[in-house]
Design a protein around this motif. Structure first.
Motif, short mmCIF file in Angstrom:
data_model
loop_
_atom_site.label_atom_id
_atom_site.label_comp_id
_atom_site.label_asym_id
_atom_site.label_seq_id
_atom_site.Cartn_x
_atom_site.Cartn_y
_atom_site.Cartn_z
N ASP A 1 -7.30 -9.08 -13.13
CA ASP A 1 -6.80 -9.89 -12.12
C ASP A 1 -5.20 -9.86 -12.09
O ASP A 1 -4.64 -10.41 -13.12
N GLN B 1 -11.19 -14.28 0.09
CA GLN B 1 -10.02 -14.88 -0.77
C GLN B 1 -9.62 -13.60 -1.52
O GLN B 1 -8.79 -14.16 -2.57
N GLY B 2 -9.97 -12.59 -1.11
CA GLY B 2 -9.30 -11.53 -2.11
C GLY B 2 -10.04 -11.34 -3.41
O GLY B 2 -9.62 -10.83 -4.33
N LEU B 3 -11.12 -12.21 -3.63
CA LEU B 3 -11.91 -12.20 -4.91
C LEU B 3 -13.23 -11.81 -4.60
O LEU B 3 -13.79 -11.79 -3.48
N TYR C 1 -12.45 -4.66 -6.91
CA TYR C 1 -13.31 -5.10 -7.58
C TYR C 1 -14.00 -3.77 -8.39
O TYR C 1 -14.14 -4.00 -9.59
N LEU D 1 -3.14 -8.19 0.44
CA LEU D 1 -3.38 -8.43 -0.66
C LEU D 1 -3.75 -7.19 -1.63
O LEU D 1 -4.74 -6.76 -1.89
N ARG E 1 -9.08 -2.91 -0.30
CA ARG E 1 -8.13 -4.26 -0.80
C ARG E 1 -8.28 -5.15 0.36
O ARG E 1 -8.59 -5.12 1.55
N GLY E 2 -7.44 -6.42 -0.04
CA GLY E 2 -7.19 -7.45 1.10
C GLY E 2 -6.44 -7.03 2.06
O GLY E 2 -5.14 -6.35 1.59
N THR F 1 -3.54 -5.95 -4.62
CA THR F 1 -4.32 -5.71 -6.06
C THR F 1 -5.55 -6.62 -5.81
O THR F 1 -6.29 -6.59 -6.86
N LYS F 2 -5.80 -7.19 -4.68
CA LYS F 2 -7.14 -8.05 -4.51
C LYS F 2 -8.20 -7.20 -3.75
O LYS F 2 -7.97 -6.20 -3.18
N THR F 3 -9.34 -7.74 -4.03
CA THR F 3 -10.35 -7.05 -3.13
C THR F 3 -11.17 -7.34 -2.05
O THR F 3 -10.71 -8.51 -1.44
N GLU F 4 -11.69 -6.68 -1.16
CA GLU F 4 -12.20 -7.21 0.11
C GLU F 4 -13.33 -5.94 0.37
O GLU F 4 -13.37 -4.99 -0.14
#
Lengths: 612, 344
Positions: free
Chosen positions: A47, A591-593, A406, A348, A341-342, A350-353
């Motif tokens: 993360d 939430q990008g997580l 992720y 976002l 990604r988000g 670098t975040k996941t979706e």
């Protein structure tokens, strides 16, 4: 020496956190490798911030790496860490809320000075003000200890200070009885041309290890029984690495040269990096001028007879869509990997979706169906990339493979298969001139793949509507409707490739948890916990999204209620409702997580009327 | 590596390169001439018929591949250079050609255009420049002159035009030539030269759209005026033009000017001698500027030609060098490189 207890544990989640320049990703990877070699199942997730080097010590510059290792299965990277390694106050502040209530916090005490406390917006020192009550706080002056350990080593003070991550790693290796040799080997290889740095990093690592032994701070040491993985050779892979390996495997089995057209984009770039290192296997990687060029080049490469792959994330997929439509019209095999990604927009990075499902299914002009697949775990990315290639070629169609941040960045042990374990992947180009037409159909409705250089099969394809068989441009109303339906049917025919769905738990009953893509681990773990309580529950996971597994309809009929957890506003729920005319219960986190197993567990318990 | 397979295909004729599809350009369109010249020249290029691939984007010009009995892709708007790059990189032995227009290549496809030039991918691009959008029925294009009145600019366009020679040379193209739809022999020669060229080649064809921009190049094609307005570039020869071959181009420093060879002051020795070989683009840039200067004739011919390794041969060369050093021995080793451990 302190009186140290050796305690057996089964399942541990550790998070390493520090400045984005502190080497936390590297530290986490070393810990993962060591845990894999120790024989534990594991699951990891980095993360990190979108900025490459955010200001040191600041809250938004905190980078983390979480690893869960266990003597049982590790379907997720763990909901809440048992241990936090915090290299500075900001890392503590950002991560504290995620920890288990009685978690261990290993802090670099040296960094808790006024400057760093103020950068982390602490008014008082949390190590002293009682705010960490209930946690097991281990205060180690790591920077100071490293400086002492490296006295006499001929490198700059700054370089010495940078070795503190290995000191922390040394402590963690000791605490969880991990083998230290793999990291020593890694250091020796990495710094083979820089002997001072090699010495310094080794010394820092060993100093951390011995510090734990010698100080009275540590009263407990843990060990884990190995997890019994099936026999074989293993390596740890991220989802992005697995996609690359899956494509290499597809190229090997099909004898088709692999062509990758790609444009760098987070979090998909590692697939480009990985495949560009496969030049010895003849892989051609083309870093194009933009997303559109990268897929357009794939259309050219596929026409010329290569196995064509393009890799991207959501914004890039949006840019590629016109060309995907050309792939639909020209009926060329192209694999498109979307590492979601988000969103929307830059969102976002670098975040996941899971927000691109409907884009993948419907985001093109006209009726432009493509096959859509989704990988469930990092290792599954290998098999689904292989499957995407096989289907693309067999049915002469673009295939979109959905992964996400992720899966792409998370890792788990991958048993290296032999080539015989993989499904057959034979390709024959059309060479027979007699009776050739570019839009002839086989039993699956696929058209022949006739490549330039083949005498007598010269033909033109393009984006204008085609007549069936001859492939000539045709504007007639009846032909258009016929071709729209034909292309649709061709994609529907792919349903027979989908493996039979496995229903975990009860085969019929009250509640089915239906998932797709990266939620597999969290759903599996949540369902396991519900089963462990003796409650009735069932789970089905989708990998074929379009066409959807043909047996899903019958399965859905056997359950009163269906719960669909997703990292979006309910895109799969929309698909299921419209396709099967049933209602479903949504569970959405955006939430990008990754969704946590505990969140799904709570939702299920709630639906079952059980208090937690 | 050679760009094309040099074999005898002399038994083929122009007819062998005509597909069975009815050509659907407007009667009188300059595209007919381009199609005819390419079909005429194709049998003599030393390329096997099945090794030709024609790629296009969108627009009137981009219908071209349907009319050639070769392999072909009618692509999407602006993306022909990227599609063609994919074909050429995947299969360097193929002879890859591109038909495109001023809107397709210079407007929506501008990015791909400069990057194919930069990489020196061995694709031959034929730019059908009619300075207008034809297929969308008559809007001004990025090569239309400023002040152009069209359906989308009833009071005249305010934007400045692109100079395709300048952009491509600036982007590093290794072959740039210009010709005119009404000069069939010259066009054939340019096509043959482009085919021989090792690397990216661009031929800009001034092409008359008789429906939406009729007469755009009239001064270059009308019998009475063309000799005074067109400068035919020939390698190693002085730049002389005019009905009576009495005018020449002189370079004053880097400034070109027209001189009168009969004025008693100037002679043929003052005339700038054309050199196609121009790796730095010095001469080609000056020639490219001619079109923006009303006092100078419009040059046709090869502005610039030089060779350097192509993208595809550099890539293949790199792969071969790495394969020399690092052999693939088995599937398991190929997939299982790295930190591997064994579970018994």
């Amino acid at each position: 020496m302190a009186d140290i207890q050796l305690v057996k544990v089964e399942d541990v989640t550790v998070r390493f956190a520090g400045d984005s320049g502190d080497g936390m990703q590297l530290t986490g990877l070393q810990f993962s490798t060591s845990s894999a070699i120790a024989g534990n199942d594991l699951n990891t997730l980095p993360d990190y911030p979108a900025e490459i080097r955010a200001p040191a010590g600041s809250l938004h510059g905190v980078s983390g790496f979480q690893i869960r290792f266990s003597s049982g299965e590790s379907p997720t990277h763990g909901d809440n860490p048992d241990v936090l390694v915090a290299m500075n106050p900001a890392a503590l502040k950002v991560n504290l809320k995620d920890l288990k209530r009685d978690a261990t916090i290993l802090v670099n005490e040296s960094s808790f000075d006024n400057k760093n406390l103020s950068l982390a917006k602490y008014e008082t020192n949390p190590l002293d003000d009682g705010s960490l009550k209930g946690y097991n706080v281990l205060r180690v002056p790591m920077t100071k200890a490293v400086m002492n350990a490296l006295e006499g080593v001929n490198i700059s003070l700054k370089d010495k200070e940078r070795c503190k991550n290995f000191f922390a790693l040394g402590i963690m290796f000791w605490m969880y009885s991990r083998p230290i040799e793999p990291t020593i080997d890694w250091i020796e290889n990495k710094f083979r041309n820089k002997p001072e740095l090699m010495t310094a990093n080794k010394k820092a690592l060993m100093a951390g290890y011995h510090y734990s032994e010698m100080t009275e701070l540590f009263t407990t040491r843990f060990y884990l029984e190995p997890y019994k993985l099936p026999a074989g050779n293993y390596k740890n892979v991220t989802g992005n690495e697995a996609v690359a390996l899956g494509m290499v495997a597809a190229s090997w089995k099909s004898n088709l040269p692999l062509f990758l057209g790609s444009y760098p984009i987070t979090p998909a770039s590692e697939i480009l990096h990985e495949l560009s290192s496969f030049k010895h296997f003849g892989v051609k990687t083309f870093q194009a001028e933009d997303e559109i060029a990268s897929i357009a080049a794939c259309i050219g490469a596929a026409f010329a007879g290569n196995l064509a792959l393009t890799t991207t994330s959501g914004p890039g997929l949006a840019l590629k869509m016109e060309a995907v439509g050309l792939g639909v019209m020209t009926e060329l095999p192209i694999v498109i990997v979307d590492v979601q990604r988000g969103g929307p927009s830059t969102g976002l990075p670098t975040k996941t979706e899971q927000g691109d499902l409907l884009q993948a299914l419907y985001g093109r002009n006209g009726e432009a169906p493509v096959c859509v697949l989704a990988a469930a775990t990092p290792v599954d990315c290998f098999y689904m990339a292989y499957e995407a290639s096989r289907i693309a070629v067999k049915y002469m169609t673009p295939v979109i493979l959905l992964t996400n941040g992720y899966l792409a960045q998370g890792s788990e042990p991958f048993r290296i298969p032999s080539e015989d374990e993989l499904p057959d992947f034979k390709v024959e180009f059309r060479t027979e001139e007699e009776g050739f037409f570019p839009y002839l159909r086989d039993e699956n409705l696929a058209r022949p793949w006739a490549i330039p250089g083949t005498p007598g099969l010269e033909h033109r394809i393009g984006g204008l509507e085609k007549a069936n068989i001859t492939g000539n441009v045709n504007y007639s109303p009846e032909n258009h409707e016929f071709m729209v339906k034909l292309r649709d049917q061709k994609i529907k025919n792919i349903a027979k490739e989908a493996p039979k769905l496995e229903v975990r738990g009860e085969q019929k009953g009250d509640l089915l948890v239906l998932g797709w893509g990266s939620t597999y681990g969290a759903i599996t773990e949540a369902v396991n916990r519900i089963m462990a309580r003796g409650l009735k529950i069932s789970q089905v996971h989708l990998r074929y999204i379009n066409p959807i597994h043909p047996d899903l309809g019958d399965i859905l009929k056997k359950f009163k209620r269906v719960l669909i957890p997703e990292i979006n506003l309910g895109q799969m729920a929309t698909v299921i409702r419209s396709k099967y005319l049933i209602d479903v219960v949504q569970f959405n986190r955006i939430q990008g997580l990754p969704i946590k197993a505990s969140e799904i567990e709570e939702k299920i318990l709630n639906m079952l009327g059980v208090k937690k | 590596m050679t760009d094309v397979n040099k074999i005898s295909t002399t038994q083929l004729t122009a007819k062998d390169f005509a597909s069975d599809q009815e050509v659907k350009w407007c009667p009188g369109c300059g595209n007919y001439s381009i199609l005819a010249q390419i079909q005429r020249v194709s049998p003599s290029l030393g390329v096997k018929k099945e090794d030709f691939v024609w790629v296009s984007g969108i627009g009137c010009s981009s219908r071209f591949p349907y009319y050639m009995d070769t392999y072909g892709i009618h692509g999407i708007h602006g993306r022909a250079p990227a599609i063609a790059s994919g074909v050429k990189i995947a299969r360097p032995e193929l002879s890859v050609w591109m038909a495109t227009g001023d809107g397709d290549l210079l407007s929506i496809g501008g990015n791909h255009f400069i990057h194919i030039c930069r990489r020196n991918v061995g694709v031959k691009m034929i730019l059908f420049n009619n300075k207008i959008y034809g297929l969308t029925k008559g809007q001004y294009s990025p090569t239309s002159e400023q002040g152009k009145k069209t359906k989308s600019t009833p009071y005249g366009s305010v934007d400045y035009p692109f100079n395709p020679a300048m952009i491509s040379i600036g982007a590093g193209v290794t072959f740039y030539a210009r010709t005119i739809d009404r000069e069939p022999k010259h066009m054939q020669e340019m096509i043959a030269k482009a085919s021989e060229h090792h690397g990216t080649a661009l031929i800009e064809v001034y092409q008359n759209c008789n429906i939406f921009n009729d007469g755009a190049f009239a001064s270059l094609t009308d019998k009475e005026t063309k000799a005074d307005n067109v400068l035919i570039l020939e390698d190693g020869k002085p730049m002389v033009f005019g009905k009576d071959r009495d005018k020449g181009i002189k370079l004053d420093g880097t400034t070109p000017m027209v001189i009168d060879l009969n004025d008693g002051v100037h002679s043929i020795n003052d005339v700038w001698v054309h050199k196609e070989y121009d790796p730095y683009g010095h001469n080609a840039f000056i020639l490219a500027e001619f079109t923006d200067n009303e006092d100078l004739p419009v040059p046709i011919g090869i502005f610039r030609r030089f060779e350097k390794p192509t993208y595809e041969e550099l890539l293949v060369g790199q792969i071969e060098r790495i394969q020399e050093k690092k052999k693939v021995t088995s599937f398991e080793k190929l997939i299982g490189e790295g930190n591997v451990w064994t579970v018994e």
